[in-house]
Design an enzyme around this catalytic site. Structure first.
Site, PDB file in Angstrom:
ATOM      1  N   PRO A   1       0.848  -1.199   0.000  1.00  0.00           N
ATOM      2  CA  PRO A   1       0.000   0.000   0.000  1.00  0.00           C
ATOM      3  C   PRO A   1       0.883   1.248   0.000  1.00  0.00           C
ATOM      4  O   PRO A   1       1.613   1.493   0.964  1.00  0.00           O
ATOM      5  CB  PRO A   1      -0.791  -0.128   1.311  1.00  0.00           C
ATOM      6  CG  PRO A   1       0.075  -0.974   2.191  1.00  0.00           C
ATOM      7  CD  PRO A   1       0.885  -1.870   1.302  1.00  0.00           C
TER       8      PRO A   1
ATOM      9  N   CYS B   1       4.341   3.551   8.423  1.00  0.00           N
ATOM     10  CA  CYS B   1       4.607   4.771   7.664  1.00  0.00           C
ATOM     11  C   CYS B   1       5.639   5.638   8.398  1.00  0.00           C
ATOM     12  O   CYS B   1       5.431   6.002   9.561  1.00  0.00           O
ATOM     13  CB  CYS B   1       3.333   5.569   7.439  1.00  0.00           C
ATOM     14  SG  CYS B   1       3.607   7.113   6.530  1.00  0.00           S
TER      15      CYS B   1
ATOM     16  N   HIS C   1       8.540  -4.530   7.023  1.00  0.00           N
ATOM     17  CA  HIS C   1       9.504  -3.814   6.197  1.00  0.00           C
ATOM     18  C   HIS C   1      10.832  -3.813   6.964  1.00  0.00           C
ATOM     19  O   HIS C   1      10.880  -3.393   8.115  1.00  0.00           O
ATOM     20  CB  HIS C   1       9.030  -2.381   5.946  1.00  0.00           C
ATOM     21  CG  HIS C   1       9.934  -1.588   5.051  1.00  0.00           C
ATOM     22  ND1 HIS C   1       9.501  -1.035   3.873  1.00  0.00           N
ATOM     23  CD2 HIS C   1      11.246  -1.264   5.152  1.00  0.00           C
ATOM     24  CE1 HIS C   1      10.513  -0.409   3.287  1.00  0.00           C
ATOM     25  NE2 HIS C   1      11.579  -0.531   4.054  1.00  0.00           N
TER      26      HIS C   1
ATOM     27  N   ASN D   1       9.240  -7.375   3.266  1.00  0.00           N
ATOM     28  CA  ASN D   1       9.121  -6.205   2.390  1.00  0.00           C
ATOM     29  C   ASN D   1      10.414  -5.392   2.458  1.00  0.00           C
ATOM     30  O   ASN D   1      10.978  -5.219   3.532  1.00  0.00           O
ATOM     31  CB  ASN D   1       7.920  -5.368   2.842  1.00  0.00           C
ATOM     32  CG  ASN D   1       7.760  -4.067   2.077  1.00  0.00           C
ATOM     33  OD1 ASN D   1       7.528  -3.015   2.675  1.00  0.00           O
ATOM     34  ND2 ASN D   1       7.866  -4.108   0.774  1.00  0.00           N
TER      35      ASN D   1
ATOM     36  N   ASP E   1      13.302  -3.736  -0.771  1.00  0.00           N
ATOM     37  CA  ASP E   1      14.407  -3.939  -1.724  1.00  0.00           C
ATOM     38  C   ASP E   1      14.177  -5.037  -2.754  1.00  0.00           C
ATOM     39  O   ASP E   1      15.094  -5.330  -3.532  1.00  0.00           O
ATOM     40  CB  ASP E   1      15.734  -4.235  -1.003  1.00  0.00           C
ATOM     41  CG  ASP E   1      16.208  -3.078  -0.143  1.00  0.00           C
ATOM     42  OD1 ASP E   1      15.689  -1.969  -0.312  1.00  0.00           O
ATOM     43  OD2 ASP E   1      17.099  -3.296   0.708  1.00  0.00           O
TER      44      ASP E   1
ATOM     45  N   GLY F   1       6.852  -3.101  -3.462  1.00  0.00           N
ATOM     46  CA  GLY F   1       6.330  -1.736  -3.486  1.00  0.00           C
ATOM     47  C   GLY F   1       6.867  -0.935  -4.638  1.00  0.00           C
ATOM     48  O   GLY F   1       6.361  -0.997  -5.759  1.00  0.00           O
ATOM     49  N   ARG F   2       7.956  -0.195  -4.386  1.00  0.00           N
ATOM     50  CA  ARG F   2       8.460   0.761  -5.374  1.00  0.00           C
ATOM     51  C   ARG F   2       8.824   0.115  -6.706  1.00  0.00           C
ATOM     52  O   ARG F   2       8.677   0.746  -7.761  1.00  0.00           O
ATOM     53  CB  ARG F   2       9.660   1.515  -4.789  1.00  0.00           C
ATOM     54  CG  ARG F   2       9.288   2.508  -3.704  1.00  0.00           C
ATOM     55  CD  ARG F   2      10.511   3.098  -3.014  1.00  0.00           C
ATOM     56  NE  ARG F   2      11.217   2.107  -2.213  1.00  0.00           N
ATOM     57  CZ  ARG F   2      12.416   2.298  -1.688  1.00  0.00           C
ATOM     58  NH1 ARG F   2      13.067   3.428  -1.921  1.00  0.00           N
ATOM     59  NH2 ARG F   2      12.981   1.365  -0.944  1.00  0.00           N
TER      60      ARG F   2
END
Length: 329
Positions: free
Chosen positions: A18, A102, A171, A204, A206, A228-229
């Site tokens: 997300p 976050c 993460h 999560n 890399d 993610g990215r």
């Protein structure tokens, strides 16, 4: 088969992270088509939900083709989070996810997101209240700790499991790291391999290639991976990882026609969902990645990010397809 509650999500599921201003329905649509097993909404403010703020409520939009999907909420007040979870449950996702990860200042420094890692008893109590409030499975995404001196991720995992969460995504960075440095997956593995942990643990941080996904799967033993990215402007990564895990061989890079077709679909849905002005503006972050590594592409990229017309953007994308068709067929 990995299950969250009664929801089956595959043998080694790939999750879409997300990401604020990224993981909206248009982006999720192209990721789902390209192999994402489980996705989550952008994180939604609990205060925004209980006050019926338009931006927060819009983020509750989910579509049947996205399933299974989780709605992610964040906040620093236990009562507000409990109420927000009830509102999110009415949107009928498969699960409710809590954001305890976050790192951005306006969230974490108010005690929400990764900020709650400085108050683990409150984190446990908030989670317990949300689990009691909803009938859906509750999951959590968090970080290793606030900084290197506050890493208590095994304790956090056990406490959250004790109050009823049914999966945990970690993460592998602290809040202080933000997105810098390497993610420490050894700490994620400590949680996964601890004898007291029996819920699915997802890693999560890399993962940006099929090779790395296979290496981390084998090395750290997680139940699945959240990406993610690396998926921004490149939703093909999910199917590329799946193919590599299954066969040991790499899929060919997407042809130009495929890149343009997916970018068009993403753009059209973005405009439909958000309106032309906002839809066009929020697509701009994706173009660089859709066409990353294409030589002599800069003039087209400039036109894509400067255009304010939906029709003009479609024409530019068609032109890109024709210009590079033979080179990237």
């Amino acid at each position: 088969m990995v299950k969250i509650g009664n929801v089956e999500i595959g043998e080694f599921p790939l999750l879409l992270a997300p990401m604020e201003d990224v993981s909206d329905p248009p982006f999720r649509a192209v990721c789902k088509e390209n192999g994402a097993d489980l996705m989550f909404t952008e994180f939604i403010s609990s205060e925004g939900l209980i006050r019926n703020a338009e931006k927060s409520v819009q983020k509750l939009d989910i579509y049947d083709y996205e399933r299974p999907i989780g709605i992610q909420i964040f906040g620093d007040k236990i009562e507000s989070m409990r109420e927000a979870a009830a509102i999110a449950e009415e949107a009928q996702p498969e699960m409710i996810d809590i954001n305890y990860g976050c790192p951005v200042k306006k969230v974490a420094c108010k005690g929400a997101g990764a900020g709650i890692l400085l108050d683990i008893p409150k984190m446990q109590k908030m989670t317990e209240e949300i689990v009691k409030q909803v009938s859906l499975p509750v999951t959590v995404k968090t970080r290793l700790g606030w900084d290197d001196s506050t890493i208590r991720i095994v304790e956090v995992a056990k406490r959250l499991q004790d109050v009823g969460i049914q999966a945990l995504t970690i993460h592998g960075r602290t809040r202080k790291q933000m997105y810098k440095g390497e993610a420490d997956w050894t700490k994620i593995a400590e949680v996964k391999n601890h004898s007291d942990i029996h819920i699915p643990i997802f890693g999560n941080g890399d993962i940006d290639s099929p090779e790395k996904a296979l290496e981390y799967k084998n090395k750290y033993g997680v139940d699945g991976i959240m990406i993610g990215r690396a998926a921004i402007g490149y939703p093909w990564i999910f199917n590329e990882v799946k193919h590599f895990l299954k066969t040991g061989s790499k899929l060919p890079v997407p042809a130009m026609a495929d890149r343009v077709a997916v970018a068009k679909k993403h753009l059209n849905f973005s405009v439909e969902w958000k309106g032309e002005l906002t839809g066009i503006f929020e697509m701009r972050r994706h173009y660089t990645n859709y066409f990353r590594g294409i030589p002599n592409f800069k003039p087209f990229r400039t036109r894509l990010v400067e255009s304010e017309s939906h029709l003009e953007l479609i024409n530019i994308l068609d032109e890109i397809s024709e210009t590079f068709e033979e080179v990237y067929a």
